[in-house]
Write a protein that holds these residues in place. Structure first.
Motif, PDB file in Angstrom:
ATOM      1  N   GLY A  42       0.821  -1.196   0.000  1.00 59.20           N
ATOM      2  CA  GLY A  42       0.000   0.000   0.000  1.00 59.20           C
ATOM      3  C   GLY A  42       0.858   1.250   0.000  1.00 59.20           C
ATOM      4  N   THR A  43       0.203   2.363   0.219  1.00 49.95           N
ATOM      5  CA  THR A  43       0.889   3.652   0.298  1.00 49.95           C
ATOM      6  C   THR A  43       0.759   4.151   1.722  1.00 49.95           C
ATOM      7  OG1 THR A  43       0.324   4.105  -1.999  1.00 49.95           O
ATOM      8  CG2 THR A  43       1.033   5.982  -0.662  1.00 49.95           C
ATOM      9  N   TRP A  44       1.878   4.541   2.296  1.00 46.13           N
ATOM     10  CA  TRP A  44       1.967   4.923   3.701  1.00 46.13           C
ATOM     11  C   TRP A  44       2.574   6.320   3.821  1.00 46.13           C
ATOM     12  CZ3 TRP A  44       0.193   1.271   7.193  1.00 46.13           C
ATOM     13  CH2 TRP A  44       0.021  -0.023   6.692  1.00 46.13           C
ATOM     14  N   LYS A  45       2.017   7.145   4.684  1.00 48.11           N
ATOM     15  CA  LYS A  45       2.535   8.501   4.906  1.00 48.11           C
ATOM     16  C   LYS A  45       3.205   8.565   6.278  1.00 48.11           C
ATOM     17  CE  LYS A  45       1.392  13.356   5.022  1.00 48.11           C
ATOM     18  NZ  LYS A  45       0.435  14.392   4.771  1.00 48.11           N
ATOM     19  N   LEU A  46       4.435   9.058   6.297  1.00 44.78           N
ATOM     20  CA  LEU A  46       5.177   9.192   7.544  1.00 44.78           C
ATOM     21  C   LEU A  46       4.512  10.240   8.434  1.00 44.78           C
ATOM     22  CD1 LEU A  46       7.817   8.221   8.999  1.00 44.78           C
ATOM     23  CD2 LEU A  46       8.891  10.276   8.085  1.00 44.78           C
ATOM     24  N   VAL A  47       4.208   9.852   9.676  1.00 40.66           N
ATOM     25  CA  VAL A  47       3.622  10.783  10.633  1.00 40.66           C
ATOM     26  C   VAL A  47       4.533  11.010  11.839  1.00 40.66           C
ATOM     27  CG1 VAL A  47       1.230  10.351   9.939  1.00 40.66           C
ATOM     28  CG2 VAL A  47       2.262   8.935  11.741  1.00 40.66           C
ATOM     29  N   TYR A  48       5.589  10.189  11.941  1.00 40.96           N
ATOM     30  CA  TYR A  48       6.545  10.343  13.035  1.00 40.96           C
ATOM     31  C   TYR A  48       7.863   9.720  12.591  1.00 40.96           C
ATOM     32  CZ  TYR A  48       8.808   9.758  17.583  1.00 40.96           C
ATOM     33  OH  TYR A  48       9.698   9.816  18.623  1.00 40.96           O
ATOM     34  N   ASP A  61      11.085  16.849  11.032  1.00 39.65           N
ATOM     35  CA  ASP A  61      10.146  17.968  10.967  1.00 39.65           C
ATOM     36  C   ASP A  61       9.186  17.729   9.800  1.00 39.65           C
ATOM     37  OD1 ASP A  61       8.729  20.308  10.922  1.00 39.65           O
ATOM     38  OD2 ASP A  61      10.465  21.607  10.583  1.00 39.65           O
ATOM     39  N   LEU A  62       8.023  17.206  10.112  1.00 40.24           N
ATOM     40  CA  LEU A  62       7.045  16.872   9.084  1.00 40.24           C
ATOM     41  C   LEU A  62       6.167  18.062   8.705  1.00 40.24           C
ATOM     42  CD1 LEU A  62       6.147  13.361  10.475  1.00 40.24           C
ATOM     43  CD2 LEU A  62       7.599  13.898   8.515  1.00 40.24           C
ATOM     44  N   SER A  63       6.413  19.205   9.305  1.00 38.14           N
ATOM     45  CA  SER A  63       5.663  20.399   8.914  1.00 38.14           C
ATOM     46  C   SER A  63       6.221  21.005   7.623  1.00 38.14           C
ATOM     47  CB  SER A  63       5.693  21.447  10.029  1.00 38.14           C
ATOM     48  OG  SER A  63       7.011  21.978  10.182  1.00 38.14           O
ATOM     49  N   GLN A  64       7.434  20.614   7.249  1.00 43.10           N
ATOM     50  CA  GLN A  64       8.095  21.182   6.078  1.00 43.10           C
ATOM     51  C   GLN A  64       8.096  20.275   4.852  1.00 43.10           C
ATOM     52  OE1 GLN A  64       9.131  24.430   6.218  1.00 43.10           O
ATOM     53  NE2 GLN A  64       8.124  24.302   8.209  1.00 43.10           N
ATOM     54  N   ALA A  65       7.762  19.000   5.043  1.00 41.34           N
ATOM     55  CA  ALA A  65       7.820  18.048   3.922  1.00 41.34           C
ATOM     56  C   ALA A  65       6.832  16.910   4.149  1.00 41.34           C
ATOM     57  CB  ALA A  65       9.232  17.491   3.777  1.00 41.34           C
ATOM     58  N   ASP A  66       6.430  16.298   3.063  1.00 48.34           N
ATOM     59  CA  ASP A  66       5.632  15.072   3.104  1.00 48.34           C
ATOM     60  C   ASP A  66       6.546  13.926   2.706  1.00 48.34           C
ATOM     61  OD1 ASP A  66       3.069  16.104   3.786  1.00 48.34           O
ATOM     62  OD2 ASP A  66       2.850  16.834   1.736  1.00 48.34           O
ATOM     63  N   ALA A  77       9.342   1.999  -2.460  1.00 45.90           N
ATOM     64  CA  ALA A  77       9.877   3.298  -2.889  1.00 45.90           C
ATOM     65  C   ALA A  77       9.533   4.298  -1.800  1.00 45.90           C
ATOM     66  CB  ALA A  77       9.264   3.736  -4.215  1.00 45.90           C
ATOM     67  N   PHE A  78      10.409   5.272  -1.603  1.00 47.55           N
ATOM     68  CA  PHE A  78      10.095   6.346  -0.675  1.00 47.55           C
ATOM     69  C   PHE A  78      10.390   7.680  -1.342  1.00 47.55           C
ATOM     70  CE2 PHE A  78      14.432   4.997   0.387  1.00 47.55           C
ATOM     71  CZ  PHE A  78      15.129   6.180   0.313  1.00 47.55           C
ATOM     72  N   ILE A  79       9.613   8.680  -0.955  1.00 48.94           N
ATOM     73  CA  ILE A  79       9.722  10.011  -1.555  1.00 48.94           C
ATOM     74  C   ILE A  79       9.573  11.040  -0.455  1.00 48.94           C
ATOM     75  CG2 ILE A  79       8.694  11.647  -3.197  1.00 48.94           C
ATOM     76  CD1 ILE A  79       7.479   8.839  -4.405  1.00 48.94           C
ATOM     77  N   ASN A  80      10.497  11.971  -0.397  1.00 48.57           N
ATOM     78  CA  ASN A  80      10.423  13.107   0.521  1.00 48.57           C
ATOM     79  C   ASN A  80      10.209  14.353  -0.337  1.00 48.57           C
ATOM     80  OD1 ASN A  80      11.085  14.069   3.453  1.00 48.57           O
ATOM     81  ND2 ASN A  80      12.107  15.508   2.101  1.00 48.57           N
ATOM     82  N   GLN A  81       9.036  14.945  -0.229  1.00 51.01           N
ATOM     83  CA  GLN A  81       8.663  16.105  -1.044  1.00 51.01           C
ATOM     84  C   GLN A  81       8.494  17.334  -0.151  1.00 51.01           C
ATOM     85  OE1 GLN A  81       7.960  16.632  -4.540  1.00 51.01           O
ATOM     86  NE2 GLN A  81       8.014  18.692  -3.722  1.00 51.01           N
ATOM     87  N   PRO A  82       9.377  18.344  -0.287  1.00 55.56           N
ATOM     88  CA  PRO A  82       9.184  19.585   0.473  1.00 55.56           C
ATOM     89  C   PRO A  82       7.836  20.219   0.125  1.00 55.56           C
ATOM     90  CG  PRO A  82      11.336  19.548  -0.566  1.00 55.56           C
ATOM     91  CD  PRO A  82      10.563  18.401  -1.127  1.00 55.56           C
TER      92      PRO A  82
END
Length: 156
Positions: A42-48, A61-66, A77-82
């Protein structure tokens, strides 16, 4: 024999009740405390995100990027998007192995050559719609040795 609404209503109620009693498939498949490939796909979003290195603890700091992680039956696959601009964008991908709660990522696609091809062993656990991943990232040739804890919410 003529079937009227009076006669068909109890039959309809019985059918609906029987359907409700059927064992439902749980998308998070756990057998004998072992996760299945279907359970983590599935698709998972980092919350911590927590990194413990030497005597320090750093929280992402998840306030600046997803940050999302996508898992299918054998690849991740992982993606860090500001959230603003493109500074800090990064991504990676590869294959993974799952044996019970032992989850190992083999990082194959990344712009940081020193960690390309490295195996990262973790423990994972799923609680409801949350995936918890933890373990030591140890890559001596890249000067990396840190313990991480990541918590993800299922978004797809």
């Amino acid at each position: 024999m003529k079937i009227t609404l009076k006669h068909s209503l109890p039959i309809l109620v019985f059918i609906l009740f029987a359907q409700g009693c059927k064992k439902k498939e749980n998308p998070i498949s756990v057998a004998n405390n072992k996760l299945s490939l279907v359970g983590i796909a599935g698709t998972w979003k980092l919350v911590y995100g927590e990194i413990r290195e030497n005597d320090s603890i750093e929280l992402k700091d998840l306030s600046q990027a997803d940050f999302i992680k996508i898992l299918n039956n054998d690849h991740f696959a992982f993606i860090n998007q500001p959230k603003n601009g493109d500074e800090g964008f990064y991504a990676g991908a590869g294959t993974y192995e799952l044996d019970g709660n032992a989850y190992t990522e083999i990082l194959e696609y990344i712009d940081y050559e020193e960690i390309r091809g490295h195996r990262f062993p973790f423990q994972i656990e799923i609680k409801g719609d949350t995936l918890i991943q933890s373990g030591v990232e140890d890559v001596p040739e890249a000067g990396i040795k840190r313990y991480i804890v990541e918590k993800y919410l299922r978004i797809e």
